[in-house]
Design a protein around this motif. Structure first.
Motif, PDB file in Angstrom:
ATOM      1  N   UNK A 167       2.664  10.524  -7.255  1.00 13.86           N
ATOM      2  CA  UNK A 167       3.549  11.038  -8.303  1.00 13.86           C
ATOM      3  C   UNK A 167       2.809  11.126  -9.636  1.00 13.86           C
ATOM      4  N   UNK A 168       1.960  10.158  -9.884  1.00  9.67           N
ATOM      5  CA  UNK A 168       1.184  10.154 -11.112  1.00  9.67           C
ATOM      6  C   UNK A 168       0.242  11.343 -11.156  1.00  9.67           C
ATOM      7  N   UNK A 169      -0.443  11.613 -10.050  1.00 14.32           N
ATOM      8  CA  UNK A 169      -1.355  12.760  -9.982  1.00 14.32           C
ATOM      9  C   UNK A 169      -0.591  14.066 -10.148  1.00 14.32           C
ATOM     10  N   UNK A 170       0.567  14.119  -9.525  1.00 20.34           N
ATOM     11  CA  UNK A 170       1.411  15.309  -9.622  1.00 20.34           C
ATOM     12  C   UNK A 170       1.809  15.557 -11.080  1.00 20.34           C
TER      13      UNK A 170
ATOM     14  N   UNK B 264       0.820  -1.225   0.000  1.00 19.89           N
ATOM     15  CA  UNK B 264       0.000   0.000   0.000  1.00 19.89           C
ATOM     16  C   UNK B 264       0.854   1.276   0.000  1.00 19.89           C
ATOM     17  N   UNK B 265       1.922   1.301   0.783  1.00 27.80           N
ATOM     18  CA  UNK B 265       2.774   2.497   0.849  1.00 27.80           C
ATOM     19  C   UNK B 265       3.390   2.826  -0.508  1.00 27.80           C
ATOM     20  N   UNK B 266       3.905   1.785  -1.157  1.00 28.91           N
ATOM     21  CA  UNK B 266       4.545   1.988  -2.462  1.00 28.91           C
ATOM     22  C   UNK B 266       3.540   2.449  -3.496  1.00 28.91           C
TER      23      UNK B 266
ATOM     24  N   UNK C 293      -7.941   8.604  -6.038  1.00 26.35           N
ATOM     25  CA  UNK C 293      -7.016   7.685  -6.689  1.00 26.35           C
ATOM     26  C   UNK C 293      -5.835   7.339  -5.783  1.00 26.35           C
ATOM     27  N   UNK C 294      -5.362   8.344  -5.001  1.00 25.19           N
ATOM     28  CA  UNK C 294      -4.204   8.127  -4.139  1.00 25.19           C
ATOM     29  C   UNK C 294      -4.582   8.023  -2.661  1.00 25.19           C
ATOM     30  N   UNK C 295      -5.869   8.009  -2.373  1.00 31.62           N
ATOM     31  CA  UNK C 295      -6.319   7.898  -0.984  1.00 31.62           C
ATOM     32  C   UNK C 295      -5.920   6.537  -0.415  1.00 31.62           C
ATOM     33  N   UNK C 296      -5.357   6.546   0.792  1.00 30.26           N
ATOM     34  CA  UNK C 296      -4.803   5.319   1.359  1.00 30.26           C
ATOM     35  C   UNK C 296      -5.883   4.266   1.622  1.00 30.26           C
ATOM     36  N   UNK C 297      -7.013   4.695   2.130  1.00 24.67           N
ATOM     37  CA  UNK C 297      -8.101   3.751   2.391  1.00 24.67           C
ATOM     38  C   UNK C 297      -8.614   3.138   1.094  1.00 24.67           C
ATOM     39  N   UNK C 298      -8.670   3.989   0.060  1.00 26.32           N
ATOM     40  CA  UNK C 298      -9.107   3.501  -1.257  1.00 26.32           C
ATOM     41  C   UNK C 298      -8.118   2.456  -1.784  1.00 26.32           C
ATOM     42  N   UNK C 299      -6.842   2.722  -1.587  1.00 26.97           N
ATOM     43  CA  UNK C 299      -5.803   1.791  -2.037  1.00 26.97           C
ATOM     44  C   UNK C 299      -5.945   0.447  -1.320  1.00 26.97           C
TER      45      UNK C 299
ATOM     46  N   UNK D 256       0.166  14.674 -13.643  1.00 27.10           N
ATOM     47  CA  UNK D 256      -1.027  15.076 -14.396  1.00 27.10           C
ATOM     48  C   UNK D 256      -1.542  16.450 -13.981  1.00 27.10           C
ATOM     49  N   UNK D 257      -0.893  17.037 -12.966  1.00 28.83           N
ATOM     50  CA  UNK D 257      -1.313  18.353 -12.496  1.00 28.83           C
ATOM     51  C   UNK D 257      -2.551  18.313 -11.638  1.00 28.83           C
ATOM     52  N   UNK D 258      -2.814  17.170 -10.996  1.00 32.09           N
ATOM     53  CA  UNK D 258      -4.001  17.022 -10.144  1.00 32.09           C
ATOM     54  C   UNK D 258      -3.605  17.041  -8.670  1.00 32.09           C
ATOM     55  N   UNK D 259      -4.558  17.282  -7.809  1.00 25.51           N
ATOM     56  CA  UNK D 259      -4.292  17.328  -6.379  1.00 25.51           C
ATOM     57  C   UNK D 259      -4.008  15.931  -5.834  1.00 25.51           C
ATOM     58  N   UNK D 260      -2.992  15.788  -5.000  1.00 29.30           N
ATOM     59  CA  UNK D 260      -2.633  14.474  -4.449  1.00 29.30           C
ATOM     60  C   UNK D 260      -3.674  13.886  -3.505  1.00 29.30           C
ATOM     61  N   UNK D 261      -4.661  14.681  -3.120  1.00 28.29           N
ATOM     62  CA  UNK D 261      -5.696  14.181  -2.205  1.00 28.29           C
ATOM     63  C   UNK D 261      -6.834  13.494  -2.952  1.00 28.29           C
TER      64      UNK D 261
END
Length: 270
Positions: free
Chosen positions: A209-212, A200-202, A222-228, A214-219
């Motif tokens: 990094x992918x969101x970054x 999950x951490x990786x 897609x990158x939410x830990x619970x979602x992962x 694409x110019x999207x917010x890291x929150x």
């Protein structure tokens, strides 16, 4: 005696190279108006005897690409004996290679054809990987040599392309909790399907990094830990249901994952 300008192209393989060279030279003389008689896949001395017998009574040249030593030696000797002009199109360059690079030629016919076959199989595999990437068309699952499954960002596509260059036809299917996996996935032989997992951490780090990028917010979800965690748990259940081998790609380069995967499938008899 026939005075027509004739070239007998002789090869222990297809002879395409020899014919192209002859035509290239012929264009320098009388507009290339020369008749070419092609003899491919010459395998024994009897074949050469027939060619020499024909060439002896015509105004002709024998241009050949023969790498089998016994055949070359016979053709050179017999042509000299009969006063026939026989030109070896390959040997001077082979000797230069051997001398300069200090290597001996294999002297096996049809190696170029084998290389061509490998090339076309690789192209076909790459086209297959592109067509059946990311679950685009489930019809490719049964035709694939290998099917990769996993959540987003577990290197399914890069691994598919890497394996394609090794001539494997690879399809991949993303596992998403909201989307039921195709029924065809559960009909595959277990040793054809491979699950890709990641910590999950990786995965969180990669997706941020992918969101970054694409110019999207890291929150984003897609990158939410619970979602992962939810996605990974769902994917693991699917993989267990299929009964496929699983590879953790967390700290592996694509090449390393491919080596593990191929060793795993070889052990299972694929």
């Amino acid at each position: 005696m026939n005075n027509k300008e004739m070239v007998y192209v002789v090869s222990d393989s297809v002879g395409e190279t020899a014919e192209l060279m002859v035509r290239a030279v012929a264009t320098q003389f009388n507009g290339g108006n020369v008749e070419i008689q092609h003899y491919s896949f010459v395998e024994d001395i009897k074949d050469l005897e027939n060619i020499i017998a024909v060439a002896k009574y015509s105004h002709s040249i024998i241009a050949y690409t023969i790498v089998i030593p016994e055949l070359k030696q016979y053709l050179d000797g017999k042509a000299k004996e009969e006063g026939i002009t026989a030109i070896d199109l390959m040997n001077p360059l082979m000797e230069a290679f051997a001398k300069k690079f200090n290597k001996d030629p294999k002297r096996e016919p049809r190696l170029m054809r084998k290389l061509d076959d490998n090339y076309f199989r690789r192209v076909e595999a790459v086209e297959f990987a592109v067509k059946y990437d990311d679950g685009q068309d489930v019809r490719g699952l049964k035709r694939a040599d290998i099917v990769l499954i996993g959540v987003s960002r577990t290197s399914k596509t890069p691994l598919s392309m890497y394996l394609a260059h090794k001539r494997f036809k690879v399809a991949n299917v993303p596992l998403v909790p909201e989307v039921a996996p195709p029924s065809e996935l559960f009909e595959l032989p277990r040793n054809k399907c491979v699950g890709l997992v990641i910590t999950p951490d990786k995965l969180n780090e990669i997706r941020k990094e992918r969101l970054k990028h694409l110019g999207l917010m890291p929150v984003a979800n897609y990158a939410d830990f619970d979602r992962i965690l939810e996605e990974l748990d769902y994917a693991e259940k699917i993989m267990k249901r299929i009964g496929c081998p699983i590879i953790n790609v967390s700290n592996k380069a694509v090449e390393e994952t491919a080596d593990v995967l191929l060793a795993m499938l070889k052990k299972r008899g694929v």
